[in-house]
Design an enzyme around this catalytic site. Sequence first.
Site, PDB file in Angstrom:
ATOM      1  N   HIS A  63      -2.278 -11.375   0.754  1.00 52.59           N
ATOM      2  CA  HIS A  63      -1.945 -10.050   0.209  1.00 52.59           C
ATOM      3  C   HIS A  63      -0.529  -9.665   0.653  1.00 52.59           C
ATOM      4  CE1 HIS A  63      -2.109  -5.837  -0.759  1.00 52.59           C
ATOM      5  NE2 HIS A  63      -1.831  -5.548   0.491  1.00 52.59           N
ATOM      6  N   ARG A  90      -3.373 -14.243  -7.259  1.00 51.25           N
ATOM      7  CA  ARG A  90      -2.308 -14.338  -6.255  1.00 51.25           C
ATOM      8  C   ARG A  90      -2.653 -15.526  -5.380  1.00 51.25           C
ATOM      9  NH1 ARG A  90      -4.151 -12.248  -1.349  1.00 51.25           N
ATOM     10  NH2 ARG A  90      -5.230 -10.354  -1.889  1.00 51.25           N
ATOM     11  N   TYR A  99     -11.357 -14.491   3.542  1.00 50.94           N
ATOM     12  CA  TYR A  99     -12.176 -13.872   2.491  1.00 50.94           C
ATOM     13  C   TYR A  99     -12.196 -14.660   1.173  1.00 50.94           C
ATOM     14  CZ  TYR A  99      -7.527 -11.940   1.304  1.00 50.94           C
ATOM     15  OH  TYR A  99      -6.189 -11.795   1.011  1.00 50.94           O
TER      16      TYR A  99
HETATM   17  C1  TPP Z   1      -3.534   5.384  -2.033  1.00 48.34           C
HETATM   18  C2  TPP Z   1      -3.577   4.124  -1.185  1.00 48.34           C
HETATM   19  N1  TPP Z   1      -4.748   3.727  -0.636  1.00 48.34           N
HETATM   20  C3  TPP Z   1      -4.802   2.592   0.108  1.00 48.34           C
HETATM   21  C4  TPP Z   1      -3.651   1.852   0.324  1.00 48.34           C
HETATM   22  C5  TPP Z   1      -3.705   0.560   1.152  1.00 48.34           C
HETATM   23  N2  TPP Z   1      -3.541  -0.604   0.271  1.00 48.34           N
HETATM   24  C6  TPP Z   1      -2.373  -1.285   0.218  1.00 48.34           C
HETATM   25  S1  TPP Z   1      -2.429  -2.543  -0.878  1.00 48.34           S
HETATM   26  C7  TPP Z   1      -4.025  -2.222  -1.304  1.00 48.34           C
HETATM   27  C8  TPP Z   1      -4.752  -3.071  -2.332  1.00 48.34           C
HETATM   28  C9  TPP Z   1      -4.127  -3.008  -3.693  1.00 48.34           C
HETATM   29  O1  TPP Z   1      -4.730  -3.918  -4.556  1.00 48.34           O
HETATM   30  P1  TPP Z   1      -4.297  -4.064  -6.067  1.00 48.34           P
HETATM   31  O2  TPP Z   1      -4.133  -2.710  -6.683  1.00 48.34           O
HETATM   32  O3  TPP Z   1      -5.261  -4.983  -6.732  1.00 48.34           O
HETATM   33  O4  TPP Z   1      -2.840  -4.700  -6.024  1.00 48.34           O
HETATM   34  P2  TPP Z   1      -2.364  -6.088  -5.405  1.00 48.34           P
HETATM   35  O5  TPP Z   1      -2.014  -5.814  -3.968  1.00 48.34           O
HETATM   36  O6  TPP Z   1      -3.468  -7.071  -5.565  1.00 48.34           O
HETATM   37  O7  TPP Z   1      -1.148  -6.470  -6.182  1.00 48.34           O
HETATM   38  C10 TPP Z   1      -4.500  -1.128  -0.574  1.00 48.34           C
HETATM   39  C11 TPP Z   1      -5.881  -0.579  -0.690  1.00 48.34           C
HETATM   40  C12 TPP Z   1      -2.441   2.324  -0.250  1.00 48.34           C
HETATM   41  N3  TPP Z   1      -1.298   1.666  -0.107  1.00 48.34           N
HETATM   42  N4  TPP Z   1      -2.432   3.442  -1.017  1.00 48.34           N
END
Ligand code: TPP
Length: 354
Positions: free
Chosen positions: A257, A253, A266
């Site tokens: 985020h 990406r 980071y």
């Molecule tokens: C169950 C849960 N835990 C924590 C969060 C907070 N959170 C939002 S996005 C994220 C990271 C997700 O990373 P990834 O799965 O790699 O997807 P990306 O955002 O990189 O597309 C987190 C921990 C959430 N939305 N749901």
Amino acid sequence: MNWIEPNSIDVTPIQHLNEQGVLTGKTVINDEEKLDIYKWMVKARRFDELAVKFQRQGKIGTYAPLTGQEAAQVGSAFALEEKDWIFPSYREAAACFVRGTKPSSFFKYAMGHLHGGILKEEGVFPVQIIIGAQALHAAGSAWADQYKNNDAVSVAYIGDGATSQGDFHEAMNFASVFQLPVVYFVQNNQWAISVPYHKQTRSLSIAQKALAYGMTGVQVDGNDAVGVYETMKEARSLAKDGKPVLIEALTHRMGPHTTSDDPSKYRSKEGDEAWGKKDPIARYRKWLEGLQLWSEEEEQDLNASIEDELKQAFNEATETTTTSLGDALGYVYEKPTNRLREQILEWKGSGESK
Ligand SMILES: Cc1ncc(C[n+]2csc(CCOP(=O)(O)OP(=O)(O)O)c2C)c(N)n1
């Protein structure tokens, strides 16, 4: 002792179109489809740029940019059939567009309109915010299709961070035990917000996790739309015959985020620059130009028409009336439960509806 040594599995990513825009593998994509894939990728990037700009101007709410992940999303969604289902997260606007979701729906979603979340009619389930939950939803949908003898495949779009969630592992196990028509498409964009890949897992690849579940796994260069398309086509055909698949698409990406974080806190500049050279759109354009299928003039026309379309989409979203709490409560079930009916009546009595 026959120890299975950790990471003794050799996983090499599939690549058909290299970083210089040279086709090194085979493809079944015809010329018209080649152009369509390119146009979807460009539209997704322009949408992304506009959405970030609108968020900065306070016109829409928090937005999760997808720039850098266009090939993974467009290549995979383009390989599906109309009857298939996709289960996206908040970052999958490009995949949703290919399936028929209108950009205005995504704008509405980012503006907090309930209408923005009702995407099911295009075979697209509502955007999932709970990390990894859609893996289970896709297993459920695939199970339903298997039960009804439908020929459809369900595809869950998840991130590398989601593979740390129990939901992901439960879904993989269930899908494999019941031999469901489902594909788990992981976009490994290297980061779960600010947590890097190596802090999510000790496995050298996500693809190899398929092995433990008795599933087929594969890793693909996620910035190569051709490779992703071919991989998803094959995965779809396996899944359709009851062989669920785990695909890991290696990508990056390029932006934050969401519009509320700062990746420079980071991520290193050098790392971003190295990934910049793997840009999925730049290499694809080079390939099309080499085939005499694309020119600078066509690029300009495309950008102008996308700009018009996206401005109209934004206006449509702005003109949409806001949704009420009552609308939200009424949308939970086709027939509301007694408790929900009580809440709707309570809300009506509160006078808030007027
Ligand atoms: C169950 C849960 N835990 C924590 C969060 C907070 N959170 C939002 S996005 C994220 C990271 C997700 O990373 P990834 O799965 O790699 O997807 P990306 O955002 O990189 O597309 C987190 C921990 C959430 N939305 N749901």
